[in-house]
Design an enzyme around this catalytic site. Structure first.
Site, PDB file in Angstrom:
ATOM      1  CG  HIS A 139      -2.346   1.472   1.418  1.00  0.00           C
ATOM      2  ND1 HIS A 139      -1.799   2.554   1.539  1.00  0.00           N
ATOM      3  CD2 HIS A 139      -3.218   1.194   1.083  1.00  0.00           C
ATOM      4  CE1 HIS A 139      -2.911   2.868   1.146  1.00  0.00           C
ATOM      5  NE2 HIS A 139      -3.833   2.326   0.686  1.00  0.00           N
ATOM      6  CD  GLU A 145      -0.908   5.029   6.018  1.00  0.00           C
ATOM      7  OE1 GLU A 145      -2.733   4.681   5.009  1.00  0.00           O
ATOM      8  OE2 GLU A 145      -1.540   5.068   6.613  1.00  0.00           O
ATOM      9  CB  THR A 157      -4.294   6.145   8.255  1.00  0.00           C
ATOM     10  OG1 THR A 157      -3.818   5.832   6.975  1.00  0.00           O
ATOM     11  CG2 THR A 157      -3.320   7.622   8.963  1.00  0.00           C
ATOM     12  CB  SER A 206     -11.285   2.071  -1.197  1.00  0.00           C
ATOM     13  OG  SER A 206     -10.800   2.169   0.013  1.00  0.00           O
TER      14      SER A 206
END
Ligand code: SF4
Length: 278
Positions: free
Chosen positions: A123, A125, A161, A217
């Site tokens: 991912h 992030e 997050t 997502s």
């Protein structure tokens, strides 16, 4: 048929902010405007941006001139500087909650901690966060991986997050036996916590739960997962067109939740489609 939308669903602060920056740049700047990867993980929004002339590039080298927008997921250290050195205008849409996690990884590295980043391998992030660890960070995607970790003196941890708070707490409990000193930061953002809590509450009170958002997502997939863990019947959809009449048979109460990157107009279309079926 009763259709209930979760108390917290859809766009979060970080996503709204990133999209606002993209729209402003497209309006105000001459020349090419591109996002580094998808600015948010929602195919319908990305398609609309593309129609409005916002391109998407995989790396700064793909642009010769123009404005490069860093997505809300952030990037590793040095990416921004490299793009600026290459003559690009850089607009940083990194969510402030992701930026905080990046700063904490840097802090842990400077203070000599081995670092665990609890998050989805691959991912954007998480890859960005790893870059701030100065070679001391490793990604743990699944709690079972803790068994493979060597014992160390000082261990630090941050978390993607959009991860689930329960998994973070489980991991925390296990890491205690892997080091002499543990310094952990709960970097799960408030938007994630609120959406997951509201989704779980609603899932326990309806016949079917529709989770709306990009299949790519991470936070939407996790909403579907936490809802399924309650034992509820769950369907993950991107748009209203995907709703099958078969799913609705015998169901009187349908719940809707949506990921932090799902726009309100898609949520509204899903609700309208369901209400039209009564
Ligand atoms: S989900 Fe949280 S971290 Fe991600 S963009 Fe939204 S507010 Fe920021």
């Amino acid at each position: 048929m009763e259709v209930i939308i979760a108390k917290h669903a859809g766009f979060c602060f970080g996503v709204k902010r990133a999209l606002q920056l993209v729209e402003e740049e497209r309006k105000d700047r001459q020349g090419e405007v591109a996002t580094l990867g998808e600015v948010i993980h929602n195919p319908q929004v990305v398609e609309k941006l593309s129609q409005a002339g916002v391109k998407q590039v995989g790396s700064p080298e793909e642009m010769k001139t123009g404005t490069l927008i860093i997505s809300c997921h952030g990037v590793g250290p040095g990416v921004k500087e490299e793009a600026e050195k290459a003559g690009l205008e850089v607009v940083d849409a990194t969510c402030p909650f992701v930026a905080r996690a990046q700063e904490l990884v840097s802090l842990l590295a400077r203070e000599g901690y081995e670092i665990i980043i609890f998050g989805d391998r691959g991912h954007r992030e998480v890859t960005g966060l790893e870059g701030y660890g100065e070679g001391r960070a490793r990604i743990v995607d699944d709690i079972a991986e803790v068994e493979q970790l060597p014992f160390c003196r000082k261990l630090g941890m941050v978390v993607q997050t959009t991860r689930e708070i329960e998994r973070y707490q489980d991991l925390l409990a296990r890491l205690g036996g892997k080091c002499q000193e543990l310094r952990a930061f709960n970097t799960i953002c408030e938007a994630t916590l609120k959406r997951q809590k509201a989704a779980v509450e609603l899932a326990g009170d309806v016949d079917l739960m529709l989770v709306v958002g990009g299949r790519n997502s991470a936070n939407t997939r996790r909403l579907a997962k936490v809802c399924a863990e309650t034992g509820a019947e769950v369907r993950h959809i991107e748009t209203a067109e995907e709703i099958s009449p078969e799913w609705l048979k015998g169901h009187d109460r349908i719940g809707i939740t949506a990921g932090a990157s799902t726009p309100q107009w898609i949520i509204d279309e899903v609700a309208e489609r369901l209400r039209a079926k009564k």
